[in-house]
Design an enzyme around this catalytic site. Structure first.
Site, PDB file in Angstrom:
ATOM      1  N   TYR A 144      50.613  47.071  53.867  1.00 19.94           N
ATOM      2  CA  TYR A 144      49.320  46.424  53.684  1.00 19.94           C
ATOM      3  C   TYR A 144      48.346  46.911  54.753  1.00 19.94           C
ATOM      4  CZ  TYR A 144      51.620  43.234  50.399  1.00 19.94           C
ATOM      5  OH  TYR A 144      52.313  42.703  49.331  1.00 19.94           O
ATOM      6  N   HIS A 197      60.389  46.233  48.756  1.00 18.03           N
ATOM      7  CA  HIS A 197      59.084  46.080  48.129  1.00 18.03           C
ATOM      8  C   HIS A 197      59.073  46.451  46.642  1.00 18.03           C
ATOM      9  CE1 HIS A 197      54.583  46.048  49.399  1.00 18.03           C
ATOM     10  NE2 HIS A 197      54.738  45.507  48.211  1.00 18.03           N
ATOM     11  N   SER A 252      50.253  37.554  43.180  1.00 21.87           N
ATOM     12  CA  SER A 252      49.029  37.508  42.369  1.00 21.87           C
ATOM     13  C   SER A 252      49.078  36.351  41.383  1.00 21.87           C
ATOM     14  CB  SER A 252      48.821  38.838  41.638  1.00 21.87           C
ATOM     15  OG  SER A 252      47.530  38.943  41.105  1.00 21.87           O
ATOM     16  N   LEU A 272      47.178  33.880  40.761  1.00 22.08           N
ATOM     17  CA  LEU A 272      45.929  33.396  40.180  1.00 22.08           C
ATOM     18  C   LEU A 272      45.313  34.395  39.208  1.00 22.08           C
ATOM     19  CD1 LEU A 272      44.352  31.788  43.385  1.00 22.08           C
ATOM     20  CD2 LEU A 272      45.658  30.670  41.558  1.00 22.08           C
ATOM     21  N   GLY A 273      46.048  35.425  38.844  1.00 21.81           N
ATOM     22  CA  GLY A 273      45.542  36.414  37.905  1.00 21.81           C
ATOM     23  C   GLY A 273      45.145  35.775  36.589  1.00 21.81           C
ATOM     24  N   GLY A 292      34.335  31.622  30.058  1.00 27.59           N
ATOM     25  CA  GLY A 292      33.792  32.240  28.867  1.00 27.59           C
ATOM     26  C   GLY A 292      34.427  33.570  28.524  1.00 27.59           C
TER      27      GLY A 292
END
Length: 286
Positions: A53, A127, A207, A209-210, A216
């Protein structure tokens, strides 16, 4: 903050994925440290990082060093914080590459130990599988790191069910966690989540909250999160994380954030109770 378990270690039910603090678009160090301190203030005791990272070869291990500085400058007790890091990705010229060779992983773990400033890494995760290296060889190196006392627990990331079973067979109780992508947009790792539940492993969605964006632009499965959020008067992000926690006690989401206010909102998901009907709506597919 409610807690869950990763192996023998008790951690907050919501963790923090620290990757956004060090890759493209990262904030300055002052904001990054403030975000990490906000997570600790909110009761978060799991911070996920990786040696890869960073931006490019010019700042290797940026995220690990940032976390070490944030913990050192925090005014409160950090003895209960589990820092989970990963090895096996490399960043030549800022790109993403793989190296699962045992000799590389041993060097990577030693470098992570130095950057984090610890005697042993709390949770060390492979990883991503390297197709050029037999998975068994890499798992063997993880076991050696544990047996040498350099890591206190082992995990795998981006692994399929066959690889998880192999890791469980080879590593036994040394293996405590699986970190895979899982979100409202990506539910393809449900088999891995269910396998972790059966094997007694923690499942760390990355991730998570993808797909939680503007209502809309979303399909029906995503709009449901906004609808439930409106019913409860909270953010869709908080609903998303609460939904994941309701799926299984083995789930510990690690949402990433660059801002303290977002971290605080995510942390509150641990105390958000959803009804069975709401969970069913959120779990439904289009």
């Amino acid at each position: 903050m409610p807690v869950r378990r990763i192996g023998r270690t008790e951690v907050s039910a919501i963790g923090l994925g620290a990757m956004p603090l060090s890759v493209q678009g990262r904030p300055d160090e002052r904001q990054a440290v403030a975000t990490l301190h906000a997570a600790l203030d909110a009761g978060i005791t799991l911070i996920d990082t990786a040696d890869a990272y960073h931006l490019d070869a010019g700042d290797p291990g940026h995220n690990e060093k940032l976390i070490a500085r944030a913990l050192a400058t925090y005014g409160g007790d950090t003895s209960g914080v589990l820092v989970a890091t990963k090895g096996g990705h490399t960043r030549p010229d800022g790109a993403w590459a793989l190296d699962g060779r045992p000799e590389y992983l041993r060097r990577a773990a030693d470098a992570s130990l130095r950057r984090l400033g610890v005697d042993a890494i709390g949770l060390y995760q492979y990883h991503r599988p390297d197709p050029a290296v037999p998975y068994e060889e890499t798992l063997g190196a993880l076991g050696e790191l544990y047996d040498a006392g350099k890591v206190r627990a082992v995990g795998v990331s981006n692994a399929d069910p066959e690889q998880i079973r192999l890791a469980h067979d080879m590593l036994g109780e040394r293996l405590v966690a699986v970190q895979n992508q899982f979100s409202p947009s990506y539910r393809g790792s449900l088999p891995e989540l269910e396998l972790c539940e059966r094997l007694g492993l923690a499942f760390l969605p990355w991730s998570p909250l993808g797909g939680i964006g503007g209502a809309g632009e979303l399909g029906s499965r995503h709009r449901a999160f906004h609808e439930v959020a409106g019913e409860l008067g909270v953010s869709p992000q908080r609903v998303c994380l609460a939904w994941m926690l309701a799926l299984s006690l083995c789930v510990v989401p690690i949402p990433g954030s660059r801002r303290a206010e977002n971290v605080r909102d995510c942390a509150l998901a641990a105390g958000l109770a959803l009804s069975e009907a709401q969970v069913a709506r959120l779990s439904a597919t289009d």
